[in-house]
Design a protein around this motif. Structure first.
Motif, PDB file in Angstrom:
ATOM      1  N   GLN A  55       0.800  -1.216   0.000  1.00 41.91           N
ATOM      2  CA  GLN A  55       0.000   0.000   0.000  1.00 41.91           C
ATOM      3  C   GLN A  55       0.841   1.278   0.000  1.00 41.91           C
ATOM      4  O   GLN A  55       0.307   2.372  -0.231  1.00 41.91           O
ATOM      5  CB  GLN A  55      -0.925   0.016   1.237  1.00 41.91           C
ATOM      6  CG  GLN A  55      -1.932  -1.129   1.288  1.00 41.91           C
ATOM      7  CD  GLN A  55      -2.883  -1.146   0.104  1.00 41.91           C
ATOM      8  OE1 GLN A  55      -3.236  -0.093  -0.440  1.00 41.91           O
ATOM      9  NE2 GLN A  55      -3.279  -2.339  -0.315  1.00 41.91           N
ATOM     10  N   ALA A  56       2.132   1.155   0.229  1.00 42.79           N
ATOM     11  CA  ALA A  56       2.986   2.338   0.319  1.00 42.79           C
ATOM     12  C   ALA A  56       3.061   3.072  -1.019  1.00 42.79           C
ATOM     13  O   ALA A  56       3.137   2.452  -2.075  1.00 42.79           O
ATOM     14  CB  ALA A  56       4.390   1.932   0.765  1.00 42.79           C
ATOM     15  N   LYS A  57       3.036   4.374  -0.961  1.00 44.44           N
ATOM     16  CA  LYS A  57       3.136   5.185  -2.172  1.00 44.44           C
ATOM     17  C   LYS A  57       4.590   5.344  -2.630  1.00 44.44           C
ATOM     18  O   LYS A  57       4.855   5.595  -3.807  1.00 44.44           O
ATOM     19  CB  LYS A  57       2.532   6.573  -1.923  1.00 44.44           C
ATOM     20  CG  LYS A  57       1.038   6.555  -1.613  1.00 44.44           C
ATOM     21  CD  LYS A  57       0.527   7.957  -1.342  1.00 44.44           C
ATOM     22  CE  LYS A  57      -0.963   7.949  -1.019  1.00 44.44           C
ATOM     23  NZ  LYS A  57      -1.466   9.317  -0.711  1.00 44.44           N
ATOM     24  N   GLY A  58       5.510   5.205  -1.695  1.00 43.57           N
ATOM     25  CA  GLY A  58       6.921   5.380  -2.014  1.00 43.57           C
ATOM     26  C   GLY A  58       7.656   4.068  -2.194  1.00 43.57           C
ATOM     27  O   GLY A  58       7.093   3.073  -2.656  1.00 43.57           O
ATOM     28  N   ASP A 105       6.634   8.887   2.347  1.00 44.81           N
ATOM     29  CA  ASP A 105       5.821   7.894   1.625  1.00 44.81           C
ATOM     30  C   ASP A 105       6.468   6.517   1.609  1.00 44.81           C
ATOM     31  O   ASP A 105       5.873   5.554   1.121  1.00 44.81           O
ATOM     32  CB  ASP A 105       5.589   8.355   0.179  1.00 44.81           C
ATOM     33  CG  ASP A 105       4.664   9.556   0.090  1.00 44.81           C
ATOM     34  OD1 ASP A 105       3.804   9.701   0.989  1.00 44.81           O
ATOM     35  OD2 ASP A 105       4.800  10.342  -0.860  1.00 44.81           O
ATOM     36  N   ASP A 106       7.704   6.423   2.105  1.00 43.94           N
ATOM     37  CA  ASP A 106       8.442   5.161   2.057  1.00 43.94           C
ATOM     38  C   ASP A 106       8.079   4.241   3.224  1.00 43.94           C
ATOM     39  O   ASP A 106       7.422   4.652   4.182  1.00 43.94           O
ATOM     40  CB  ASP A 106       9.952   5.431   2.084  1.00 43.94           C
ATOM     41  CG  ASP A 106      10.439   6.166   0.849  1.00 43.94           C
ATOM     42  OD1 ASP A 106       9.756   6.082  -0.190  1.00 43.94           O
ATOM     43  OD2 ASP A 106      11.494   6.821   0.928  1.00 43.94           O
TER      44      ASP A 106
END
Length: 333
Positions: A55-58, A105-106
Motif C-alpha cells: 500500500q505504500a506510495k513510495g 511515503d516510504d
C-alpha cells in the motif's frame, strides 16, 4: 619409510575429507532447521508487512549493518527486480546525510539479529519523528528495533551453524529467505508478470530467455510462403531460397494452413512427388507462436519436438518466423 609417510598422508586426507563433509552436512542441517522453523512461524505479522509495503506510495528502504547489511542489499535488489521499488541505505551513512533519501511515503525494513545495533539509532529516531512505517526483522522481541517498529517479524531462536564463534549463519539464512518470501508475496499481490520481469533484466541468459518472439523473429517480407495449390517442384525452390528449412502454406486470405519442411520433402520423395501440391504434402495446423511468446518457451518447444523453426502469427496470418539459431545467438538456453 616413504611408503609409510605416503600412507599416513593418505589417511590424514581421508580424515579431513570425512570431517569436512560431516561439518558441512551439520551446517546445512541447522540452516534447514532454521528455515523450517521460520516457515512455521509465519502468521498475521507477515501478511501485515506485505500489505503495508504493497500500500505504500513510495519505496522500500532496506537497512542493516554488517552481515545483516549484506542481506539487506540483496533484499533491496530482489524487491526492485520484482516490481517493488527499493533501495539500500547504510545506517551509518544515514547519520551523515543519507536520511534525506528516505521520504514520508516510504516504508523502512530494518534488519538486525540482536535488534540493538547502535548504528540504527538515528534512523529509527528519524522514522518515529516523521511517522515513516517501520518493519523490523530481528531475533529479539522487545529489543530497541522491535519496539520502534509498527510490525516486527521475529526470527525463530535457532542456533547458529558456527557454534565456535556464533557468526551469523543460520540467522542470515533465515533473513535472506524471509526477504525472498516478502518479495514473491508482493510480486503476486502486484500481478507482476514474466513480461514485466524481462523489462528489468534485458541482459544475460535470463534476459534472453524472457525476450519475446517479436524481438527476434524474421519479418514478414523474409518469410518463405506459398499457396495451397503450389506444385512441389516450386516448394523446393521456396524452401531453398528462404534458408530456414521450411515453407509456410497459406490460403487465399493469407492465413497459415500448414508447413512443409526439408524432412517432409524427403519423406514424400516418390515417383509421383512432382505431381503433388503443397496442400497434399503439408503438415496441417502446425504449432505456432504469438508475437508475445517468450523466447525461452519457443526454444523449449523446439527442443521437445525436434524442430528448427516456428512461424509467428497474428490473426491467423504469419507475421514472422523464429529459427532455433535466432534463440541460440542471443543466448537463450
Amino acid at each position: 619409510m616413504a611408503r609409510l609417510a605416503l600412507r599416513i598422508k593418505f589417511l590424514w586426507y581421508q580424515f579431513l575429507m570425512s570431517n569436512s563433509l560431516d561439518i558441512a552436512r551439520n551446517v546445512l542441517a541447522l540452516e534447514i532447521k532454521g528455515l523450517e522453523a521460520l516457515k512455521a512461524s509465519l502468521g498475521a505479522d507477515f501478511a501485515a508487512a506485505v500489505d503495508l509495503i504493497h500500500q505504500a506510495k513510495g519505496r522500500v528502504v532496506v537497512t542493516g549493518m554488517g552481515k545483516s547489511g549484506h542481506i539487506a542489499r540483496k533484499m533491496a535488489a530482489t524487491f526492485s527486480s520484482t516490481g517493488t521499488p527499493a533501495l539500500y541505505v547504510h545506517p551509518a551513512e544515514a547519520s551523515h546525510g543519507d536520511l534525506g533519501m528516505i521520504s514520508r511515503d516510504d516504508v523502512v525494513v530494518a534488519l538486525s539479529k540482536s535488534g540493538e545495533t547502535a548504528e540504527l539509532g538515528d534512523l529509527l529516531a528519524y522514522t518515529a519523528r516523521f511517522s515513516i512505517p517501520l518493519v523490523a526483522i530481528t531475533s529479539v522481541h522487545g529489543s530497541a528495533l522491535s519496539k520502534s517498529a509498527q510490525i516486527d517479524l521475529i526470527l525463530p531462536d535457532i542456533e547458529e551453524a558456527c557454534g565456535e564463534t556464533f557468526a551469523p549463519t543460520t540467522s542470515t539464512t533465515m533473513m535472506m529467505a524471509l526477504g525472498d518470501a516478502l518479495a514473491v508475496a508482493l510480486l503476486r499481490a502486484r500481478g507482476f508478470s514474466a513480461s514485466d520481469f524481462q523489462g528489468f533484466h534485458p541482459g544475460g541468459k535470463l534476459g534472453a530467455a524472457l525476450r519475446k518472439a517479436r524481438d527476434l523473429m524474421h519479418s514478414a517480407d523474409a518469410l518463405p510462403l506459398a499457396a495451397l495449390d503450389t506444385p512441389m517442384t516450386q516448394i523446393v525452390a521456396v524452401i531453398s531460397d528462404g534458408g530456414f528449412g521450411c515453407a509456410g502454406i497459406v490460403d487465399e486470405k493469407g492465413a497459415l494452413k500448414g508447413i512443409i519442411t526439408d524432412g517432409d520433402i524427403r519423406r514424400h520423395f516418390t515417383a509421383d512427388a512432382q505431381s503433388k501440391t503443397a496442400a497434399e504434402v503439408m503438415t496441417k495446423n502446425p504449432r505456432t507462436a504469438q508475437p508475445e511468446t517468450l523466447a525461452g518457451d519457443i526454444l523449449a518447444y523446439m527442443s521437445r519436438n525436434k524442430i528448427t523453426a516456428i512461424f509467428v502469427i497474428e490473426d491467423e496470418r504469419p507475421v514472422g518466423l523464429v529459427h532455433v539459431h535466432d534463440c541460440l545467438t542471443i543466448g537463450v538456453v
